[in-house]
Design an enzyme around this catalytic site. Structure first.
Site, PDB file in Angstrom:
ATOM      1  N   CYS A  43      93.390  68.065  77.638  1.00 40.52           N
ATOM      2  CA  CYS A  43      92.219  67.983  78.508  1.00 40.52           C
ATOM      3  C   CYS A  43      91.392  66.787  78.063  1.00 40.52           C
ATOM      4  O   CYS A  43      90.994  66.707  76.892  1.00 40.52           O
ATOM      5  CB  CYS A  43      91.405  69.270  78.389  1.00 40.52           C
ATOM      6  SG  CYS A  43      89.797  69.233  79.210  1.00 40.52           S
ATOM      7  N   CYS A  74      91.844  62.749  84.178  1.00 38.95           N
ATOM      8  CA  CYS A  74      91.758  64.196  83.970  1.00 38.95           C
ATOM      9  C   CYS A  74      93.166  64.734  84.110  1.00 38.95           C
ATOM     10  O   CYS A  74      93.902  64.315  85.022  1.00 38.95           O
ATOM     11  CB  CYS A  74      90.827  64.830  85.005  1.00 38.95           C
ATOM     12  SG  CYS A  74      90.854  66.644  85.047  1.00 38.95           S
TER      13      CYS A  74
END
Length: 218
Positions: free
Chosen positions: A93, A204
């Site tokens: 992440c 992302c």
């Protein structure tokens, strides 16, 4: 956090889900399904390695959360993975990496951590216009990791930052090509295209699920 962590999954040699294992050498965590884009690539490169994935969907999305909360969540995720035998932790992440990578290394000495940083370096090396677009969350754009990468590898180009509010939630819902999702992606891309970008970084781990849509709309 009890009862709030969902989505545990292991991938073995054959790539099948096997439930909770007694041992996993590499642990991954993300706020949801986004980190599986990293998990699958690692499995492709290391097909025999036992992998354990934690999707913290109870706290998705991570993007707008403050640093202190992201660190608390990341520490809880790390403890969960270590308790199940992980010997290396991949923060799959960008947001959690920006907020907690260095902090986790100090808090869990002896545990190796691998974090994510947007692929600004290869984008800066391949752009012809000298303008790179970066789609990312607030925490990623404000993090020291990104500043370090841009200073080291992208000082000779201009990197245009763009937030994509609501996009992670669309991906978590499996809504990858509806009119609403297309509108959201188009709205995020418009200022980048107007700025003259010829290379777009998906900053992302959720966003690779929209690679085809981004390419279509760009």
């Amino acid at each position: 956090m009890a009862g709030g962590l969902r989505g545990e999954q292991t991938v073995g040699l054959d790539g099948n889900s096997q439930g909770r294992p007694p041992f996993a050498s590499i642990g991954f965590f993300d706020s949801g399904v986004g980190g599986t884009s990293v998990l699958l690539e690692v499995h492709r490169l290391l097909p025999a390695a036992p992998l354990l994935y934690l999707a913290d969907q109870a706290h998705c999305p991570y993007g707008p959360r403050p640093t202190a909360e992201l660190r608390t969540l990341s520490a809880a995720n790390t403890r969960w993975l270590l308790a199940r035998g992980a010997t290396l932790i991949v923060i799959a992440c960008n947001t959690a990496s920006a907020a907690a990578l260095h902090w986790l290394r100090r808090r869990f000495p002896g545990v190796p951590f691998v974090g994510m940083v947007p692929a600004v370096k290869p984008a800066a090396q391949t752009t012809r216009s000298g303008v790179v677009g970066l789609l990312a969350t607030p925490a990623t754009l404000q993090g020291a990791l990104l500043r370090e990468v841009e200073a080291a590898w992208a000082a000779h180009v201009r990197v245009e930052h763009q937030l994509c509010p609501g996009l992670v939630e669309r991906i978590e819902a499996g809504d990858l090509d509806s009119p609403a999702t297309r509108t959201l992606v188009h709205r995020s891309l418009a200022p980048l295209l107007a700025a003259g970008v010829d290379t777009i970084v998906l900053g992302c781990t959720h966003y690779p699920f929209l690679t085809s849509l981004v390419a279509d709309l760009a």
